[in-house]
Design a protein around this motif. Structure first.
Motif, mmCIF file in Angstrom:
data_model
loop_
_atom_site.group_PDB
_atom_site.id
_atom_site.type_symbol
_atom_site.label_atom_id
_atom_site.label_comp_id
_atom_site.label_asym_id
_atom_site.label_seq_id
_atom_site.Cartn_x
_atom_site.Cartn_y
_atom_site.Cartn_z
ATOM 1 N N PRO A 97 19.784 -42.376 -37.517
ATOM 2 C CA PRO A 97 19.893 -42.677 -38.956
ATOM 3 C C PRO A 97 19.648 -44.159 -39.221
ATOM 4 C CG PRO A 97 22.063 -42.529 -37.978
ATOM 5 C CD PRO A 97 21.098 -42.137 -36.895
ATOM 6 N N ARG A 141 17.462 -46.447 -47.947
ATOM 7 C CA ARG A 141 16.344 -46.276 -47.021
ATOM 8 C C ARG A 141 15.016 -46.791 -47.581
ATOM 9 N NH1 ARG A 141 20.931 -43.979 -46.535
ATOM 10 N NH2 ARG A 141 20.388 -41.903 -47.237
ATOM 11 N N LYS A 182 26.315 -44.108 -49.012
ATOM 12 C CA LYS A 182 25.478 -42.928 -48.762
ATOM 13 C C LYS A 182 24.814 -42.959 -47.370
ATOM 14 C CE LYS A 182 24.479 -41.875 -53.593
ATOM 15 N NZ LYS A 182 25.598 -42.700 -54.106
ATOM 16 N N GLN A 238 23.573 -41.681 -43.658
ATOM 17 C CA GLN A 238 22.985 -40.419 -43.202
ATOM 18 C C GLN A 238 23.862 -39.712 -42.178
ATOM 19 O OE1 GLN A 238 19.464 -42.623 -42.122
ATOM 20 N NE2 GLN A 238 18.189 -41.309 -43.413
ATOM 21 N N SER A 280 25.173 -36.356 -45.870
ATOM 22 C CA SER A 280 25.491 -37.003 -44.585
ATOM 23 C C SER A 280 25.858 -35.964 -43.525
ATOM 24 C CB SER A 280 26.676 -37.961 -44.748
ATOM 25 O OG SER A 280 26.407 -38.959 -45.688
ATOM 26 N N ILE A 290 19.727 -35.213 -43.435
ATOM 27 C CA ILE A 290 18.883 -35.823 -42.404
ATOM 28 C C ILE A 290 18.669 -34.844 -41.254
ATOM 29 C CG2 ILE A 290 20.876 -36.901 -41.264
ATOM 30 C CD1 ILE A 290 19.088 -39.147 -40.348
#
Length: 1117
Positions: free
Chosen positions: A499, A525, A555, A557, A586, A702
């Motif tokens: 991540p 990201r 927030k 991942q 997550s 993810i």
């Protein structure tokens, strides 16, 4: 041999006098007459007359006016005497108070107050030593011997066996003695007391005589019971505890014709028995105890007389270290027998720091050593020593019996290290069952069992069984993935998902790479320009409300967290975490290590309570590090629980790539704990409640990182057995050859010992010696040796070091495909160095130089001297040329010796001398350095017990390596094991050297057999000179159409792995694994039966694809 001379009227003095006349010449003559008399007693038709004759003999002895009170003159003249043995012989007894303990002791003997006993010179005559023992036996309640099967060791003339049977009415007493004359006289004494003077039986309250209850047999300790498979309830013994000052005398063969002096010495002295207790004169007792463990019933009790000369602590430890609970029944002081030579004890004190304990006369309370006691005796003084009677009972009898059954099966030398004494019962309750399990495992598994990298199947079944039985969670083994430690599990999971941002509990970040914890790139990201495969970790508080706030704001991942104790009791905090992580997309890894109790009464656990009623959502996994054992604070195993098949499979493959597998011994240890807990549970006692299905997780969650996904799809992973059939593995970098007893002995010893010192587990100097002897490399002041559970785990830390330096890993074509996949999994930069069949797929200096010209910060991987997987060898000149090129270009060189030491074809090959060459290098760039990677288990024949090491000689590289702290390291027991094995190798122990030579010879024979089989089946073989594998090209099969199971297509070197597996159950590595076009890999270090089955599979596949005519030739179809 004499005749008895008992006539039908047998009352005349003539027969008695004639008998005595025949006895008078010598003790041997007297014994011959007594032996003939015993034959008459054994014969029911002459028994009564013979017993009457004994009464006449006794009267003759009593009426002799020339005898003194003790019958001494009669004893000297005729070589025997018959006298009454008072079982409470103190005249003052008549005046004892009724409340006196001694009075109560005497009341216990209701049947008789005395026994009639015969004595001869070659038998130990009852004295204080044996009377004290009898007093100790009387300390037991009456029920202790009643209706029990009892053995007395060292019974002598049998008086204790007879008294015991008379008083307590056991079902059977076996009186055993190594002295054949003692056994004969004991039988005579049995008849003296079982029949009255008229030769008639004396019956007890149950209508039985002593002849029904007692037998005497010649026996070296318990050999009679063992040979006749007699199980005993009680073993009592009063046997010698001083080494014979003349050791040669004890080597004589014992027969009834031996001299009286020698036979009498058997009552005073013992020979060396091969036990550590020999140094205290207690070797015979130690052997008796260990033999007793094998024949005594689980509830049985042993009672032994112990002279206190070695010290009470030594005496008690003899029993305790063998798993007994002991009770001291009785203790007193007795005079040291004047005819016992204690010079052997003086000699022991001279050669050790131990001091024996004697006292001056009976009144002294200050102990003196054996040397002082000996001098005092020589000057006419009298010395005494303590005498104790111990009652001993095994604390976990069935498990202890298994341990000793294992030790006697060729592992006697380990018994000296055995220590089952524990102050804490909880420690004993954990360790003894494990030792019993380990003993059974090592005994039953002569070779390393093939277990999946995801963890031993049995261990995963036990974890699932524990969750089902104690927490009502219906897991299967396919929901459980095993890791070496919690830290490794967390890092592997983060490597898998890679991540951009992860939030990790502040208590769990200690072992994460420092680089992950120092980055400031924590934005979303989109505006975070991070390279693929890098991770930024933010530490978070454990309290759930604060953590949830952080998750909503940042927030991340991936979230990795534990739970506060007060929040773990209910499932509310866990449900909130699940909901929050699902909402923000997550992945959640929840650590419950601190809250999982390996107890038969576990406290409330909110997470597990939730899982009992609801399926674990696919975005969440549970982590648990097992460290809560009673014995080893540093022994760890971890497991992850996932109910998402894709996540379970990916985690399993990640552990295979980055770690290899988890230590089998560690899994066995905790598996034993689970097994003991499950033994208390009745299966399916509670009906399983209906679980709610998991919620559907949104797509924005993810997934696995791109590099990881690419490798997970393309790499060749472990193929587990199916329910229908097992897989034969010729695709693994493991040895399944038989493990010799020397290795198993070292493994077992590492666990049975207590208080192992640091120096006994320090393998540093031993590895230095190994590397110097094998590769000519001496450690300098800058070098550091680091240990790992596997060499693969160490290699992957080196990959991370290379990435940290922004380097490029250069692998030669034909490298172990597992290593290349691991490097690509973590997104390392890699290049291939071309090799050819003509060079044996070895790196050629010119090609290496050409490759290095265009690479910045190169790391060159060289597997040698033995190359895995090809089995070819780099000679000393080969490696020197390659290192010269690397030095010129400033490359770091990783020399992987993990598969070396198994060279079986060395004609023309020269051993390496790295130190000599490296010290002579004149021109090298500062960045040049050599890293030596190694694995001990292959060469040291210790398959299944991996031990990797890496030697770093660049301080900056050492610092970088330590910045990745999650390395799984060998436990202290494995360090102890390999220190012993390295000692055997480095000292060139002849037996161990022979074992290593035999292993190489076996591998050579396997290689030749495999070559012949492959060639006869249409393969072109690239035969090597060492190692455990070779390459072969499926020339005859390429382009052939084939269908088997789910496989249907034209064969090539990539898909032939699947085709062979589907058709025969044999698994090999394809050319996509070797990296060499058209060449597959075969690993041949299999158990012999598996190897033969593998050869059959190769032949069968040929028949299925190519067919064959009557001459065995392929038909070309």
């Amino acid at each position: 041999m004499g005749s008895v001379g008992v006539e039908e009227d047998a009352g005349g003095k003539v027969a008695v006098e004639a008998f005595l006349e025949r006895c008078a010449p010598s003790g041997d003559a007297a014994y011959a007459e007594l032996r003939a008399l015993l034959a008459r007693l054994h014969d029911p038709t002459t028994r009564r007359a013979a017993r009457v004759f004994l009464a006449d003999l006794r009267r003759r002895q009593s009426s002799s006016s020339s005898e003194d009170a003790a019958g001494g003159d009669f004893f000297q003249r005729f070589g025997f005497r018959i006298q009454e043995l008072l079982l409470h012989h103190n005249p003052a007894d008549a005046f004892l108070s009724m409340s006196s303990p001694v009075y109560k002791l005497l009341l216990g003997f209701q049947q008789r107050k005395k026994l009639t006993m015969m004595e001869i010179p070659s038998i130990f005559i009852p004295e204080d030593w044996s009377f004290t023992f009898y007093e100790g036996l009387n300390r037991h309640p009456d029920s202790i011997f009643r209706d029990k099967t009892v053995t007395e060791l060292g019974c002598g003339n049998g008086w204790i066996s007879i008294a015991l049977a008379e008083k307590w009415s056991p079902s059977k007493v076996y009186g055993l003695d190594i002295n054949p004359r003692a056994v004969k006289i004991a039988w005579i004494n049995l008849y003296l007391n079982a029949l009255d003077d008229d030769g008639l039986p004396i019956y007890d309250g149950e209508g039985k005589t002593l002849l029904d209850r007692v037998e005497f047999h010649e026996s070296d300790l318990l050999s009679y019971c063992r040979d006749n498979k007699i199980e005993l309830d009680r073993i009592v013994g009063c046997i010698p505890q001083i080494l014979n000052p003349n050791p040669e005398a004890m080597s004589k063969i014992i027969t009834e014709n031996s001299s009286e002096e020698f036979l009498y010495s058997l009552s005073n002295y013992c020979a060396l028995q091969g036990f550590v207790e020999d140094q205290f004169g207690l070797g015979l007792i130690a052997r008796a105890v260990e033999e007793g463990i094998s024949v005594i019933k689980p509830s049985g009790i042993m009672v032994f007389n112990m002279g206190g000369r070695p010290g009470q602590g030594v005496c008690e430890h003899l029993f305790e270290r063998r798993g007994f609970r002991i009770t001291k029944l009785w203790q007193t002081k007795i005079m040291q027998a004047a005819d016992t030579d204690i010079s052997a004890l003086v000699e022991i004190e001279k050669n050790s720091r131990h001091r024996f304990e004697f006292f001056m006369d009976l009144v002294g309370d200050q102990p003196i050593c054996a040397r002082t006691a000996w001098a005092y005796m020589k000057s006419g003084g009298r010395i005494s020593h303590a005498l104790s009677v111990y009652s001993c009972k095994l604390r976990q009898p069935n498990q202890v019996k298994k341990i000793f059954e294992f030790l006697k099966d060729g592992f006697h030398e380990v018994s000296s290290s055995l220590d089952l004494s524990f102050d804490d019962d909880s420690v004993a309750d954990e360790k003894i069952p494990f030792l019993a399990y380990l003993a059974s495992f090592l005994k039953e598994n002569k070779s390393n069992p093939c277990e999946p990298p995801a963890g031993c199947l049995n261990f995963r079944k036990l974890v699932a069984g524990f969750m089902k039985s104690y927490h009502h969670i219906p897991l299967t083994p396919d929901n459980v993935v095993v890791f070496p430690s919690r830290a490794v599990a967390i890092e592997n999971a983060l490597q898998l998902f890679s991540p951009a941002l992860a939030i990790v509990d502040e208590h769990l970040t200690r072992h994460l790479p420092k680089q992950w914890l120092t980055s400031l790139a924590i934005e979303g990201r989109a505006d975070c320009n991070r390279g693929e495969g890098t991770v930024t970790v933010i530490e978070a508080p454990r309290q759930s409300d604060l953590l949830i706030e952080l998750i909503r704001k940042l927030k991340p991942q991936v979230v990795v967290t534990g739970m506060a104790q007060f929040e773990a009791i209910t499932s509310a905090a866990f449900e909130n975490l699940l909901s929050t992580t699902k909402d923000v997309g997550s992945r959640l890894f929840l650590d419950i290590s601190e809250h999982l109790e390996l107890s038969s009464l576990p406290s409330s656990n909110g997470v597990l309570k939730y899982l009992a009623g609801k399926t674990l959502p696919s975005h969440a996994a549970i982590l648990c590090g097992l460290v809560k054992n009673q014995v080893y604070s540093d022994l760890e195993v971890a497991f992850a629980i996932s109910e998402d098949a894709a996540v379970y499979k990916a985690l399993s493959q990640t552990i295979e790539l980055l770690e290899g597998h988890t230590s089998l011994i560690s899994q066995h240890y905790y598996g034993c704990l689970f097994h003991e807990l499950l033994a208390f549970q009745i299966a399916d006692r509670h009906p399983q409640q209906e679980r709610q299905p998991a919620e559907v997780i949104p797509q924005q969650m993810i997934g696995f990182s791109d590099p990881a996904m690419s490798i997970l799809k393309a790499a060749e992973f472990f193929i587990p057995d199916s329910n229908e059939s097992s897989v034969i593995h010729m695709d693994l970098d493991r040895s399944f050859l038989p493990v010799p007893s020397a290795v198993n002995a070292s493994v077992f010893e590492s666990f049975v010992r207590q208080n192992i010192t640091d120096s006994e587990t320090d393998v540093h100097s031993s590895i230095q010696q190994l590397v110097k002897d094998s590769y000519g490399l001496s450690e300098d002041g800058c070098s550091e040796i680091i240990y790992g559970n596997t060499s693969l785990a160490l290699f992957n830390k080196l990959v991370l070091c290379c990435m940290q330096e922004q380097g490029t890993l250069l692998f030669p074509l034909g490298t172990n495909g597992h290593y290349i996949s691991a490097a690509k999994f973590v997104n390392a930069s890699t290049l291939t160095i071309p090799t050819t069949f003509g060079s044996g797929f070895k790196i050629e200096p010119k090609v290496l130089a050409e490759t290095l010209k265009n690479v910045s910060r190169p790391w060159v991987y060289i597997c040698g001297p033995t190359i895995n997987p090809t089995g070819f060898l780099y000679s000393d000149s080969d490696i020197q040329e390659l290192l010269s090129v690397c030095a010129e270009y400033g490359a770091r060189v990783v020399i992987d010796t993990s598969f070396s030491g198994l060279e079986y074809q060395t004609d023309g090959w020269s051993q390496w001398n790295l130190e000599g060459f490296l010290s002579s290098l004149k021109c090298s760039k500062p960045s040049f350095s050599v890293v030596l990677l190694g694995e001990l288990s292959f060469e040291l024949i210790a398959s299944g017990h991996d031990f990797g090491f890496v030697i770093l000689n660049d301080p900056s590289l050492v610092d970088t390596f330590h910045s990745f702290p999650s390395l799984s390291r060998p436990h202290s027991t494995l360090k102890y094991t390999f220190k012993k094995l390295l000692g055997l190798k480095n000292q060139k122990d002849q037996h161990f050297s022979n074992l290593m030579v035999e292993q190489k010879e076996l591998l050579k024979n396997r290689s030749n057999h495999l070559i012949k089989t492959l060639q006869s089946c249409g393969w072109d073989v690239a035969s090597g000179c060492g190692g455990i594998s070779m390459l072969a090209k499926p020339t005859a099969y390429i382009g052939k159409s084939f269908k088997a199971g789910s496989f249907d297509g034209k064969l090539d070197a990539n898909n032939i792995r699947e085709a062979i597996l589907r058709a025969t159950g044999l698994c090999i590595n394809s050319s996509s694994w070797t990296g060499i076009p058209d060449y597959c890999r075969f690993s041949f270090a299999l158990e012999s039966g598996e190897f033969e089955r593998a050869m059959g599979c190769i032949t069968r596949f040929k028949e299925l694809v190519l067919g064959c005519d009557a001459r065995g030739q392929t038909n070309g179809n």
